[in-house]
Design a protein around this motif. Sequence first.
Motif, PDB file in Angstrom:
ATOM      1  N   GLN A 155       0.825  -1.203   0.000  1.00  0.00           N
ATOM      2  CA  GLN A 155       0.000   0.000   0.000  1.00  0.00           C
ATOM      3  C   GLN A 155       0.861   1.257   0.000  1.00  0.00           C
ATOM      4  O   GLN A 155       0.571   2.218  -0.716  1.00  0.00           O
ATOM      5  N   ALA A 156       1.916   1.260   0.816  1.00  0.00           N
ATOM      6  CA  ALA A 156       2.816   2.421   0.873  1.00  0.00           C
ATOM      7  C   ALA A 156       3.504   2.633  -0.468  1.00  0.00           C
ATOM      8  O   ALA A 156       3.642   3.765  -0.941  1.00  0.00           O
ATOM      9  N   LYS A 157       3.929   1.542  -1.105  1.00  0.00           N
ATOM     10  CA  LYS A 157       4.589   1.624  -2.407  1.00  0.00           C
ATOM     11  C   LYS A 157       3.618   2.150  -3.466  1.00  0.00           C
ATOM     12  O   LYS A 157       3.972   3.018  -4.271  1.00  0.00           O
ATOM     13  N   ASP A 158       2.378   1.635  -3.458  1.00  0.00           N
ATOM     14  CA  ASP A 158       1.366   2.101  -4.411  1.00  0.00           C
ATOM     15  C   ASP A 158       1.053   3.577  -4.194  1.00  0.00           C
ATOM     16  O   ASP A 158       0.900   4.334  -5.156  1.00  0.00           O
ATOM     17  N   HIS A 159       0.970   3.979  -2.930  1.00  0.00           N
ATOM     18  CA  HIS A 159       0.697   5.384  -2.613  1.00  0.00           C
ATOM     19  C   HIS A 159       1.832   6.272  -3.110  1.00  0.00           C
ATOM     20  O   HIS A 159       1.600   7.333  -3.691  1.00  0.00           O
ATOM     21  N   ARG A 160       3.059   5.832  -2.898  1.00  0.00           N
ATOM     22  CA  ARG A 160       4.228   6.608  -3.347  1.00  0.00           C
ATOM     23  C   ARG A 160       4.244   6.725  -4.873  1.00  0.00           C
ATOM     24  O   ARG A 160       4.535   7.793  -5.431  1.00  0.00           O
ATOM     25  N   ALA A 161       3.906   5.635  -5.557  1.00  0.00           N
ATOM     26  CA  ALA A 161       3.864   5.660  -7.019  1.00  0.00           C
ATOM     27  C   ALA A 161       2.775   6.609  -7.506  1.00  0.00           C
ATOM     28  O   ALA A 161       2.971   7.345  -8.487  1.00  0.00           O
TER      29      ALA A 161
END
Length: 173
Positions: A155-161
Amino acid sequence: MSNKRPLILCTIVCLLSVAAACWGRVIPFAEQWPFYEALRTTAAIVFGVMGAWVTIIYPKALESILKRDYTAAGVEEGRVRALLLPVKLSTGVLVAVLLVGPVSVLLKHMVTDTAWLPIARGGSFGLLVGLTLAEMAAVVLTLWPIDSTSSELKQAKDHRAEVDDRFKFVQKR
């Protein structure tokens, strides 16, 4: 159904333990003891690993729970409680296994009537099976933080992307 799940699981464990007690009347304690030792080691490992998970991942939530300030814990309180379930199960298993050793030695020297031997063997084996099933549940529950952490990382990676995509056309000075 979710409220009945623990009751159903406990009933199954009890039934399997009683069945094991009946079948275990012929199994000498000397053959059972290595399994108690393995169970003790496994419970100690789960206890240590899950305790570390709680203190590393949710230190503030743990602190607020220990201070009984549940308002500060927020959402993390439920996660900490879920992480503590394997610790509780392993603690119970450890206590029971630690008691089995001295009690078995005491009974060996106190009981002179060998007619009780099959009952003691069966009781020991039933306890062993029940404790093993409880520890198996604790081991399976240790997978939860790994799954939870990996989904939080995703989720954090998707949010950052998503944030990067929004600002990719903005010039940097």
